[in-house]
Design an enzyme around this catalytic site. Structure first.
Site, PDB file in Angstrom:
ATOM      1  N   CYS A  83      12.697   0.416   7.334  1.00 18.60           N
ATOM      2  CA  CYS A  83      11.583   1.376   7.452  1.00 18.60           C
ATOM      3  C   CYS A  83      12.024   2.729   7.990  1.00 18.60           C
ATOM      4  CB  CYS A  83      10.462   0.792   8.311  1.00 18.60           C
ATOM      5  SG  CYS A  83      10.854   0.617  10.068  1.00 18.60           S
ATOM      6  N   CYS A 117      15.555   0.549  12.468  1.00 16.66           N
ATOM      7  CA  CYS A 117      15.552  -0.391  11.344  1.00 16.66           C
ATOM      8  C   CYS A 117      16.064   0.332  10.096  1.00 16.66           C
ATOM      9  CB  CYS A 117      14.117  -0.878  11.120  1.00 16.66           C
ATOM     10  SG  CYS A 117      13.867  -1.862   9.638  1.00 16.66           S
ATOM     11  N   CYS A 164       6.435  -1.646   8.838  1.00 19.77           N
ATOM     12  CA  CYS A 164       7.664  -2.246   8.325  1.00 19.77           C
ATOM     13  C   CYS A 164       7.372  -3.640   7.770  1.00 19.77           C
ATOM     14  CB  CYS A 164       8.726  -2.326   9.407  1.00 19.77           C
ATOM     15  SG  CYS A 164      10.323  -2.868   8.759  1.00 19.77           S
ATOM     16  N   CYS A 208      11.097  -0.624  14.837  1.00 23.69           N
ATOM     17  CA  CYS A 208      10.473  -0.383  13.530  1.00 23.69           C
ATOM     18  C   CYS A 208       9.170   0.391  13.676  1.00 23.69           C
ATOM     19  CB  CYS A 208      10.131  -1.716  12.852  1.00 23.69           C
ATOM     20  SG  CYS A 208      11.519  -2.784  12.517  1.00 23.69           S
TER      21      CYS A 208
END
Length: 191
Positions: free
Chosen positions: A65, A62, A35, A31
């Site tokens: 994000c 992810c 995030c 991430c």
């Protein structure tokens, strides 16, 4: 990982986006620091300086994000995605729920982030976009009917369009068109 990096992760600090990425060993997901996913356990965190380094180490991006997409913090990315959906589907009957469903997030979250980031609600943005698109059509397409323009920008009836247009611009659509066309046709008489 130093204290500043850990605090950036647990505080979802967008100021650190682009400086590093973090991966969670137990999920194999990486991430951005901003995030808004659940905070990981510190010993399960791996840091990466680039997206490529995280991918090379077997982590996947992810879905929230989207660290592998060009650099925008998650809130800015959500605002841009919302504007894209609204622009693409301008003529449809759009509600907050419809836009949120297309973006796979909750309507409440979309409304809150959009308003915090732009100062207006998604509904306000939709209305402004419809009015601006209608103004452009009124200026550039003098033969096109006002009803056709109203329907093309998402209003259900010409009368509702006229009411909203007048409230937002201070002019009826026909008066706006007449003024816009007359100012284009008038040559500049200054010498």
């Amino acid at each position: 990982m130093n204290q500043a990096q850990w605090e950036a992760i647990i505080n979802c600090d967008a100021a650190f986006d682009g400086e590093f990425f973090y991966g969670v060993k137990t999920t194999r997901i990486f991430c951005r620091p901003s995030c808004r996913s659940r905070a990981p356990i510190p010993e399960n965190v791996s840091l990466f300086s680039t997206v490529g380094a995280a991918l090379d180490d077997g982590f996947r991006p992810c879905k929230r994000c989207k660290p592998d997409e060009h650099y925008l913090n998650p809130d800015a990315a959500l605002v841009e995605a919302t504007k894209t959906v609204i622009t693409r589907r301008l003529e449809e009957r759009l509600t907050l729920e419809v836009v949120a469903a297309e973006l796979a997030i909750s309507p409440y979250h979309l409304h809150r982030v959009f308003r915090r980031s732009t100062g207006i609600t998604p509904a306000d943005y939709l209305l402004r976009k419809r009015i601006e698109t209608a103004k452009e059509a009124l200026r550039t397409e003098p033969k096109r009917s006002i009803t056709d323009i109203a329907l093309a920008v998402g209003f259900r009836t010409a009368s509702h369009f006229s009411t909203v247009f007048h409230r937002e611009t201070g002019q009826k659509p026909s008066d706006f068109r007449q003024y816009a066309i007359s100012t284009v046709e008038q040559p500049n008489l200054r010498t």
